[in-house]
Design a protein around this motif. Structure first.
Motif, PDB file in Angstrom:
ATOM      1  N   ASP A  44       2.476  12.655  -2.080  1.00 51.35           N
ATOM      2  CA  ASP A  44       2.828  11.865  -0.899  1.00 51.35           C
ATOM      3  C   ASP A  44       1.595  11.692  -0.005  1.00 51.35           C
ATOM      4  OD1 ASP A  44       2.541  14.297   0.406  1.00 51.35           O
ATOM      5  OD2 ASP A  44       4.679  14.568   0.777  1.00 51.35           O
ATOM      6  N   SER A  45       1.783  11.110   1.163  1.00 52.08           N
ATOM      7  CA  SER A  45       0.658  10.828   2.059  1.00 52.08           C
ATOM      8  C   SER A  45      -0.035  12.090   2.556  1.00 52.08           C
ATOM      9  CB  SER A  45       1.134   9.998   3.253  1.00 52.08           C
ATOM     10  OG  SER A  45       2.154  10.690   3.946  1.00 52.08           O
ATOM     11  N   GLU A  46       0.664  13.221   2.504  1.00 52.98           N
ATOM     12  CA  GLU A  46       0.076  14.503   2.935  1.00 52.98           C
ATOM     13  C   GLU A  46      -0.552  15.272   1.783  1.00 52.98           C
ATOM     14  OE1 GLU A  46       3.436  16.403   4.657  1.00 52.98           O
ATOM     15  OE2 GLU A  46       3.536  15.006   6.341  1.00 52.98           O
ATOM     16  N   GLY A  47      -0.524  14.695   0.584  1.00 52.09           N
ATOM     17  CA  GLY A  47      -1.101  15.352  -0.579  1.00 52.09           C
ATOM     18  C   GLY A  47      -0.163  16.338  -1.257  1.00 52.09           C
ATOM     19  N   LYS A  48       1.094  16.364  -0.832  1.00 48.20           N
ATOM     20  CA  LYS A  48       2.080  17.271  -1.422  1.00 48.20           C
ATOM     21  C   LYS A  48       2.730  16.599  -2.619  1.00 48.20           C
ATOM     22  CE  LYS A  48       6.051  18.263   0.562  1.00 48.20           C
ATOM     23  NZ  LYS A  48       7.040  18.703   1.539  1.00 48.20           N
ATOM     24  N   LEU A  49       2.882  17.354  -3.696  1.00 48.87           N
ATOM     25  CA  LEU A  49       3.465  16.840  -4.931  1.00 48.87           C
ATOM     26  C   LEU A  49       4.988  16.726  -4.786  1.00 48.87           C
ATOM     27  CD1 LEU A  49       2.364  16.030  -7.725  1.00 48.87           C
ATOM     28  CD2 LEU A  49       2.971  18.293  -8.520  1.00 48.87           C
ATOM     29  N   THR A  50       5.531  15.531  -5.047  1.00 42.85           N
ATOM     30  CA  THR A  50       6.976  15.306  -4.973  1.00 42.85           C
ATOM     31  C   THR A  50       7.427  14.537  -6.208  1.00 42.85           C
ATOM     32  OG1 THR A  50       6.742  13.217  -3.787  1.00 42.85           O
ATOM     33  CG2 THR A  50       6.965  15.185  -2.449  1.00 42.85           C
ATOM     34  N   LEU A  51       8.737  14.524  -6.418  1.00 44.46           N
ATOM     35  CA  LEU A  51       9.296  13.743  -7.511  1.00 44.46           C
ATOM     36  C   LEU A  51       9.682  12.365  -6.988  1.00 44.46           C
ATOM     37  CD1 LEU A  51      11.595  16.287  -9.386  1.00 44.46           C
ATOM     38  CD2 LEU A  51       9.401  15.371 -10.114  1.00 44.46           C
ATOM     39  N   MET A  64      -4.420  14.448 -17.712  1.00 46.40           N
ATOM     40  CA  MET A  64      -3.208  15.269 -17.631  1.00 46.40           C
ATOM     41  C   MET A  64      -3.221  16.034 -16.315  1.00 46.40           C
ATOM     42  SD  MET A  64      -1.457  14.523 -20.250  1.00 46.40           S
ATOM     43  CE  MET A  64      -0.187  15.743 -20.254  1.00 46.40           C
ATOM     44  N   ASP A  65      -3.247  15.295 -15.236  1.00 48.35           N
ATOM     45  CA  ASP A  65      -3.316  15.884 -13.908  1.00 48.35           C
ATOM     46  C   ASP A  65      -2.284  15.177 -13.027  1.00 48.35           C
ATOM     47  OD1 ASP A  65      -3.958  16.977 -11.471  1.00 48.35           O
ATOM     48  OD2 ASP A  65      -5.954  16.068 -11.346  1.00 48.35           O
ATOM     49  N   THR A  66      -1.268  15.904 -12.573  1.00 47.74           N
ATOM     50  CA  THR A  66      -0.219  15.299 -11.752  1.00 47.74           C
ATOM     51  C   THR A  66      -0.718  14.896 -10.371  1.00 47.74           C
ATOM     52  OG1 THR A  66       0.516  17.504 -11.098  1.00 47.74           O
ATOM     53  CG2 THR A  66       1.673  16.460 -12.924  1.00 47.74           C
ATOM     54  N   LYS A  67      -1.884  15.412  -9.966  1.00 52.16           N
ATOM     55  CA  LYS A  67      -2.460  15.027  -8.673  1.00 52.16           C
ATOM     56  C   LYS A  67      -3.121  13.643  -8.739  1.00 52.16           C
ATOM     57  CE  LYS A  67      -1.889  19.005  -6.410  1.00 52.16           C
ATOM     58  NZ  LYS A  67      -1.044  19.159  -5.271  1.00 52.16           N
ATOM     59  N   GLU A  68      -3.459  13.195  -9.960  1.00 49.15           N
ATOM     60  CA  GLU A  68      -4.030  11.857 -10.118  1.00 49.15           C
ATOM     61  C   GLU A  68      -2.966  10.825  -9.747  1.00 49.15           C
ATOM     62  OE1 GLU A  68      -5.832   8.907 -13.611  1.00 49.15           O
ATOM     63  OE2 GLU A  68      -4.806  10.735 -14.167  1.00 49.15           O
ATOM     64  N   ARG A  69      -3.355   9.857  -8.943  1.00 49.38           N
ATOM     65  CA  ARG A  69      -2.424   8.797  -8.532  1.00 49.38           C
ATOM     66  C   ARG A  69      -2.073   7.964  -9.767  1.00 49.38           C
ATOM     67  NH1 ARG A  69       0.760   8.083  -4.380  1.00 49.38           N
ATOM     68  NH2 ARG A  69       1.232   5.919  -3.979  1.00 49.38           N
ATOM     69  N   PRO A  70      -0.795   7.869 -10.138  1.00 51.19           N
ATOM     70  CA  PRO A  70      -0.451   7.095 -11.336  1.00 51.19           C
ATOM     71  C   PRO A  70      -0.559   5.598 -11.092  1.00 51.19           C
ATOM     72  CG  PRO A  70       1.538   7.852 -10.261  1.00 51.19           C
ATOM     73  CD  PRO A  70       0.385   8.452  -9.504  1.00 51.19           C
ATOM     74  N   ARG A  71      -0.871   4.894 -12.150  1.00 54.78           N
ATOM     75  CA  ARG A  71      -0.780   3.436 -12.098  1.00 54.78           C
ATOM     76  C   ARG A  71       0.612   3.086 -12.591  1.00 54.78           C
ATOM     77  NH1 ARG A  71      -6.204   1.188 -14.635  1.00 54.78           N
ATOM     78  NH2 ARG A  71      -5.177  -0.793 -14.243  1.00 54.78           N
ATOM     79  N   ILE A  72       1.185   2.036 -12.046  1.00 51.19           N
ATOM     80  CA  ILE A  72       2.570   1.689 -12.366  1.00 51.19           C
ATOM     81  C   ILE A  72       2.582   0.457 -13.271  1.00 51.19           C
ATOM     82  CG2 ILE A  72       4.795   1.025 -11.398  1.00 51.19           C
ATOM     83  CD1 ILE A  72       3.932   2.551  -8.853  1.00 51.19           C
TER      84      ILE A  72
END
Length: 140
Positions: A44-51, A64-72
């Motif tokens: 999210d905007s605060e850098g916290k990982l959410t679903l 393989m890094d969930t912190k990387e911003r995904p492309r849609i």
């Protein structure tokens, strides 16, 4: 005996292969590390990982890094849907002028091939040249 279903042709009607994301930026499929369909991790905007729920699209990552911003990416085909809302299957004009018989037959043929039963009934009910004032029934 089990029946083998052919999903390939069904899926081809609804989905397409893409080499660009929803922002029309190119991507190299061979370099993908992960594809996520449905619900995936995003920061999210605060850098916290959410679903995040992302129906109809895929989250694409190159590491393989969930912190990387995904492309849609959307793999949904941009053509007419298979099912139509029954509310949309009413004539637009009130006078309901008859159409050409050949046009009606072509519409019915295409509806049988590509559209839902509701849409097929709509096209079968159209008045055509030479029909009486009653609603036409599909005689096939």
């Amino acid at each position: 005996m089990d029946m083998i279903m052919d999903y390939k042709s069904f899926l081809r009607m609804h989905y397409v292969s893409r080499n660009e994301d929803v922002n029309n930026e190119k991507l190299e499929v061979r370099k993908l590390a992960s594809l996520n369909f449905g619900i995936g991790e995003i920061t999210d905007s605060e850098g916290k990982l959410t679903l995040a729920h992302h129906r109809g699209t895929a989250f694409v990552r190159f590491k393989m890094d969930t912190k990387e911003r995904p492309r849609i990416v959307s793999f949904v085909k941009k053509t007419q849907m298979k099912e139509l809302n029954p509310e949309s299957l009413v004539p637009v004009r009130q006078e309901q002028k008859p159409i050409n018989n050949l046009v009606k037959e072509n519409c019915k043929k295409l509806a049988r091939k590509y559209l839902s039963e509701n849409a097929q009934q709509f096209y079968a009910s159209l008045r055509a040249d030479g029909d009486d004032d009653t609603v036409c029934a599909d005689d096939d």
